[in-house]
Design a protein around this motif. Sequence first.
Motif, PDB file in Angstrom:
ATOM      1  N   ILE A 243       3.557 -12.162  -8.293  1.00  0.00           N
ATOM      2  CA  ILE A 243       3.061 -10.736  -8.165  1.00  0.00           C
ATOM      3  C   ILE A 243       4.431  -9.841  -7.782  1.00  0.00           C
ATOM      4  O   ILE A 243       5.241 -10.213  -7.175  1.00  0.00           O
ATOM      5  CB  ILE A 243       1.936 -10.876  -6.969  1.00  0.00           C
ATOM      6  N   THR A 244       4.075  -8.800  -8.513  1.00  0.00           N
ATOM      7  CA  THR A 244       5.030  -7.676  -8.259  1.00  0.00           C
ATOM      8  C   THR A 244       4.432  -6.255  -7.667  1.00  0.00           C
ATOM      9  O   THR A 244       3.255  -6.092  -8.449  1.00  0.00           O
ATOM     10  CB  THR A 244       5.643  -7.546  -9.654  1.00  0.00           C
ATOM     11  N   VAL A 245       4.985  -5.685  -6.892  1.00  0.00           N
ATOM     12  CA  VAL A 245       4.448  -4.566  -6.217  1.00  0.00           C
ATOM     13  C   VAL A 245       5.443  -3.671  -6.359  1.00  0.00           C
ATOM     14  O   VAL A 245       6.691  -3.660  -5.823  1.00  0.00           O
ATOM     15  CB  VAL A 245       4.218  -4.763  -4.656  1.00  0.00           C
ATOM     16  N   THR A 246       5.101  -2.478  -7.051  1.00  0.00           N
ATOM     17  CA  THR A 246       6.061  -1.371  -6.973  1.00  0.00           C
ATOM     18  C   THR A 246       5.517   0.000  -6.255  1.00  0.00           C
ATOM     19  O   THR A 246       4.449   0.400  -6.169  1.00  0.00           O
ATOM     20  CB  THR A 246       6.337  -0.906  -8.519  1.00  0.00           C
ATOM     21  N   GLY A 247       6.408   0.651  -5.536  1.00  0.00           N
ATOM     22  CA  GLY A 247       5.855   1.572  -4.815  1.00  0.00           C
ATOM     23  C   GLY A 247       6.855   2.571  -4.137  1.00  0.00           C
ATOM     24  O   GLY A 247       8.122   2.167  -3.955  1.00  0.00           O
ATOM     25  N   GLY A 248       6.666   3.640  -3.333  1.00  0.00           N
ATOM     26  CA  GLY A 248       7.402   4.569  -2.842  1.00  0.00           C
ATOM     27  C   GLY A 248       7.646   3.974  -1.256  1.00  0.00           C
ATOM     28  O   GLY A 248       7.172   3.164  -0.712  1.00  0.00           O
ATOM     29  N   THR A 249       9.351   4.058  -1.016  1.00  0.00           N
ATOM     30  CA  THR A 249       9.928   3.588   0.063  1.00  0.00           C
ATOM     31  C   THR A 249      10.250   4.883   0.869  1.00  0.00           C
ATOM     32  O   THR A 249      10.765   4.675   2.027  1.00  0.00           O
ATOM     33  CB  THR A 249      10.994   2.635  -0.359  1.00  0.00           C
ATOM     34  N   LYS A 274      -3.188 -14.305   5.052  1.00  0.00           N
ATOM     35  CA  LYS A 274      -2.164 -13.150   4.913  1.00  0.00           C
ATOM     36  C   LYS A 274      -0.822 -13.805   4.025  1.00  0.00           C
ATOM     37  O   LYS A 274      -0.452 -15.024   4.655  1.00  0.00           O
ATOM     38  CB  LYS A 274      -1.650 -12.807   6.401  1.00  0.00           C
ATOM     39  N   PHE A 275      -0.588 -13.195   2.894  1.00  0.00           N
ATOM     40  CA  PHE A 275       0.493 -13.577   2.159  1.00  0.00           C
ATOM     41  C   PHE A 275       1.593 -12.523   2.464  1.00  0.00           C
ATOM     42  O   PHE A 275       1.662 -11.523   1.983  1.00  0.00           O
ATOM     43  CB  PHE A 275      -0.074 -13.642   0.719  1.00  0.00           C
ATOM     44  N   ASP A 276       2.928 -12.811   2.829  1.00  0.00           N
ATOM     45  CA  ASP A 276       3.859 -12.085   3.077  1.00  0.00           C
ATOM     46  C   ASP A 276       4.786 -12.003   1.665  1.00  0.00           C
ATOM     47  O   ASP A 276       5.284 -12.954   0.949  1.00  0.00           O
ATOM     48  CB  ASP A 276       4.936 -12.769   4.001  1.00  0.00           C
ATOM     49  N   LEU A 277       4.664 -10.819   0.888  1.00  0.00           N
ATOM     50  CA  LEU A 277       5.411 -10.712  -0.301  1.00  0.00           C
ATOM     51  C   LEU A 277       6.761 -10.108  -0.375  1.00  0.00           C
ATOM     52  O   LEU A 277       7.465  -9.728  -1.208  1.00  0.00           O
ATOM     53  CB  LEU A 277       4.530  -9.633  -1.112  1.00  0.00           C
ATOM     54  N   GLY A 278       7.276  -9.969   1.065  1.00  0.00           N
ATOM     55  CA  GLY A 278       8.677  -9.538   1.119  1.00  0.00           C
ATOM     56  C   GLY A 278       8.877  -7.854   1.440  1.00  0.00           C
ATOM     57  O   GLY A 278       7.889  -7.158   1.213  1.00  0.00           O
ATOM     58  N   TYR A 279      10.018  -7.481   1.507  1.00  0.00           N
ATOM     59  CA  TYR A 279      10.186  -5.984   1.609  1.00  0.00           C
ATOM     60  C   TYR A 279      10.493  -5.495   0.113  1.00  0.00           C
ATOM     61  O   TYR A 279      11.105  -6.088  -0.803  1.00  0.00           O
ATOM     62  CB  TYR A 279      11.625  -5.663   2.546  1.00  0.00           C
ATOM     63  N   LEU A 280      10.172  -4.134  -0.286  1.00  0.00           N
ATOM     64  CA  LEU A 280      10.421  -3.157  -1.338  1.00  0.00           C
ATOM     65  C   LEU A 280      12.033  -2.914  -1.316  1.00  0.00           C
ATOM     66  O   LEU A 280      12.485  -2.507  -0.337  1.00  0.00           O
ATOM     67  CB  LEU A 280       9.620  -2.138  -1.523  1.00  0.00           C
ATOM     68  N   SER A 287       9.399  10.568  -9.078  1.00  0.00           N
ATOM     69  CA  SER A 287       8.508  11.640  -8.731  1.00  0.00           C
ATOM     70  C   SER A 287       8.853  12.388  -7.230  1.00  0.00           C
ATOM     71  O   SER A 287       7.948  12.433  -6.537  1.00  0.00           O
ATOM     72  CB  SER A 287       6.881  11.402  -8.841  1.00  0.00           C
ATOM     73  N   ASN A 288      10.185  12.369  -6.889  1.00  0.00           N
ATOM     74  CA  ASN A 288      10.726  13.090  -5.851  1.00  0.00           C
ATOM     75  C   ASN A 288      10.460  12.068  -4.738  1.00  0.00           C
ATOM     76  O   ASN A 288      10.507  12.327  -3.664  1.00  0.00           O
ATOM     77  CB  ASN A 288       9.977  14.253  -5.499  1.00  0.00           C
ATOM     78  N   GLN A 289      10.225  10.842  -4.912  1.00  0.00           N
ATOM     79  CA  GLN A 289      10.062   9.810  -3.619  1.00  0.00           C
ATOM     80  C   GLN A 289      10.774   8.561  -4.223  1.00  0.00           C
ATOM     81  O   GLN A 289      11.023   8.374  -5.172  1.00  0.00           O
ATOM     82  CB  GLN A 289       8.661   9.321  -3.455  1.00  0.00           C
ATOM     83  N   GLN A 290      11.648   7.960  -3.074  1.00  0.00           N
ATOM     84  CA  GLN A 290      12.352   6.615  -3.284  1.00  0.00           C
ATOM     85  C   GLN A 290      11.110   5.717  -3.827  1.00  0.00           C
ATOM     86  O   GLN A 290      10.146   5.563  -3.375  1.00  0.00           O
ATOM     87  CB  GLN A 290      12.856   6.068  -2.172  1.00  0.00           C
ATOM     88  N   SER A 291      11.589   4.833  -4.902  1.00  0.00           N
ATOM     89  CA  SER A 291      10.392   3.670  -5.401  1.00  0.00           C
ATOM     90  C   SER A 291      11.425   2.603  -5.364  1.00  0.00           C
ATOM     91  O   SER A 291      12.540   2.396  -5.523  1.00  0.00           O
ATOM     92  CB  SER A 291      10.025   4.210  -6.876  1.00  0.00           C
ATOM     93  N   GLY A 292      10.720   1.508  -4.923  1.00  0.00           N
ATOM     94  CA  GLY A 292      11.278   0.167  -4.858  1.00  0.00           C
ATOM     95  C   GLY A 292      10.235  -0.948  -5.273  1.00  0.00           C
ATOM     96  O   GLY A 292       8.998  -0.627  -5.660  1.00  0.00           O
ATOM     97  N   GLY A 338       2.083   4.410   4.597  1.00  0.00           N
ATOM     98  CA  GLY A 338       1.995   3.347   3.352  1.00  0.00           C
ATOM     99  C   GLY A 338       0.667   3.753   2.757  1.00  0.00           C
ATOM    100  O   GLY A 338       0.124   4.782   3.039  1.00  0.00           O
ATOM    101  N   GLN A 339       0.007   2.599   2.138  1.00  0.00           N
ATOM    102  CA  GLN A 339      -1.074   2.585   1.508  1.00  0.00           C
ATOM    103  C   GLN A 339      -1.787   1.144   1.445  1.00  0.00           C
ATOM    104  O   GLN A 339      -0.979   0.248   1.173  1.00  0.00           O
ATOM    105  CB  GLN A 339      -0.779   3.377   0.138  1.00  0.00           C
ATOM    106  N   ALA A 340      -3.047   1.096   1.133  1.00  0.00           N
ATOM    107  CA  ALA A 340      -3.782  -0.059   0.802  1.00  0.00           C
ATOM    108  C   ALA A 340      -4.517   0.038  -0.534  1.00  0.00           C
ATOM    109  O   ALA A 340      -5.234   1.127  -0.680  1.00  0.00           O
ATOM    110  CB  ALA A 340      -4.681  -0.432   2.058  1.00  0.00           C
ATOM    111  N   GLU A 341      -4.672  -0.998  -1.242  1.00  0.00           N
ATOM    112  CA  GLU A 341      -5.438  -1.071  -2.435  1.00  0.00           C
ATOM    113  C   GLU A 341      -6.472  -2.419  -2.370  1.00  0.00           C
ATOM    114  O   GLU A 341      -5.571  -3.387  -1.922  1.00  0.00           O
ATOM    115  CB  GLU A 341      -4.472  -0.987  -3.663  1.00  0.00           C
ATOM    116  N   ASP A 342      -7.615  -1.970  -2.575  1.00  0.00           N
ATOM    117  CA  ASP A 342      -8.594  -3.304  -2.579  1.00  0.00           C
ATOM    118  C   ASP A 342      -8.856  -3.628  -3.927  1.00  0.00           C
ATOM    119  O   ASP A 342      -9.163  -2.724  -4.917  1.00  0.00           O
ATOM    120  CB  ASP A 342      -9.887  -2.738  -1.985  1.00  0.00           C
ATOM    121  N   TYR A 343      -8.614  -4.979  -4.297  1.00  0.00           N
ATOM    122  CA  TYR A 343      -9.110  -5.518  -5.502  1.00  0.00           C
ATOM    123  C   TYR A 343     -10.032  -6.657  -5.354  1.00  0.00           C
ATOM    124  O   TYR A 343     -10.540  -6.785  -4.320  1.00  0.00           O
ATOM    125  CB  TYR A 343      -8.034  -6.080  -6.316  1.00  0.00           C
TER     126      TYR A 343
END
Length: 432
Positions: A243-249, A274-280, A287-292, A338-343
């Motif tokens: 799994i790969t997660v990209t987002g603002g930091t 709970k599954f720990d995916l690590g830090y970005l 878009s003017n925000q840091q991304s990781g 932060g943010q949450a997304e449901d699938y």
Amino acid sequence: MKKLSTLSAVILCSMMEAQYCTPSFQYGADSNMITRVIFGNIDNTSPFQSGTTQAYEDFTAMSTDLQAGNTYQISVKGPSGTFPSDVMVFVDFNHNGNFDDAGESFYIGRLQEATPANALTINGTIAVPANAASGTTRMRVVKNSNVAAYSDPDASNSIHTGCDSDLRSGQTEDYSVSISGNNTGFPFPYCGAENVTSLTVSEISKVEFAGITNDSSIDGNSEVLEDFTTTVFNVSRGGSYPITVTGGTHGQQTVSAYAYIDLNHNNQFDSDEKFDLGYLDNSDPVSNQQSGVAVSNITIPDHAILGETRFRLVKAYESSSWMGTLENLPCPAGWFIGQAEDYTINVQPENLSTREVSKESSIKIHPNPTMGMINIETAKGIEKYEIFSISGQKLQEGNMPTVNITGFAAGVYLMKILTKDKQMMTEKIIKN
């Protein structure tokens, strides 16, 4: 918040006084009163003058709206004299004029000794049953000093019912709550963001899992909890999936990603789900925000119940300072950045020899770190590889086992590999 007219409030209070009993205290409320209650739209500070505070206070003209099936945070503040004080909350969910039914009582906790000027606060939650009757009803907050707790921190709760007649010293406050019908929309039956008190939405921009990629906005205007439940991840028991997660930091180093999966279908996210995916990784601005990017694997346990269930991904800034604690929680609460997304995730039976196929299709990348040339070894052959910058930009793709990145700048990149037998792996590669 629904406001009661003066006439309706008088009628309501009269009806409630005729129905509900009143607890009694041996020593009244002196130095053991309730001084503040925060619950939904209710934020009530009440007097704490010694010798004048009544053991019972009627605040039923104050009301807050609740939704059946949801959970809400409550805070109760008050001093305790010589002995610690227990706090209980009671809600007449079925409107039968008492608090004696199952699911109508909540032990909030124990307040330690403190003067009125230095009163402490205890926090807890109130879960409104899905079958709670609609309409306005009574909520009661009871606080009582616990003599046994003075010498025994594990002493049992001193409050037994909402109408105890043998309480020692404390206070009762009554409020109103207005319950509306079961919320069958998203995210029901799961918790939402109702317990977030201070919010900055820092978005997830891309999720890649189980062969599916979902892109979402990173413009600062998204909801704190986004509904992607129409996106279904198909997985098998015993299988391991990258799994790969990209987002603002926002330039921070402690932005974590966790996946929460309701594997036992009990409509909540338990500690073992709970599954720990690590830090970005903090990298290039987008878009003017840091991304990781965070890259990890999720292994579906053998005991996971088959069928569709909720998959929640939470990206959150974690920190602890004098301003408070920020955590990554399955149900965002308090101060949340932060943010949450449901699938939806669909757990299927274990494929034929899933683990054996995985072993046969093991993928090796070497050398790593590299000066420019990379070799990919896999038993089944390569269907495709893709190389991305740490911010998610695709830089190169191909299907040959030898990859040349000599022209890349020194740094960290992500390589996604799909084998001919449809096994997928994402690996960080370092270019020196």
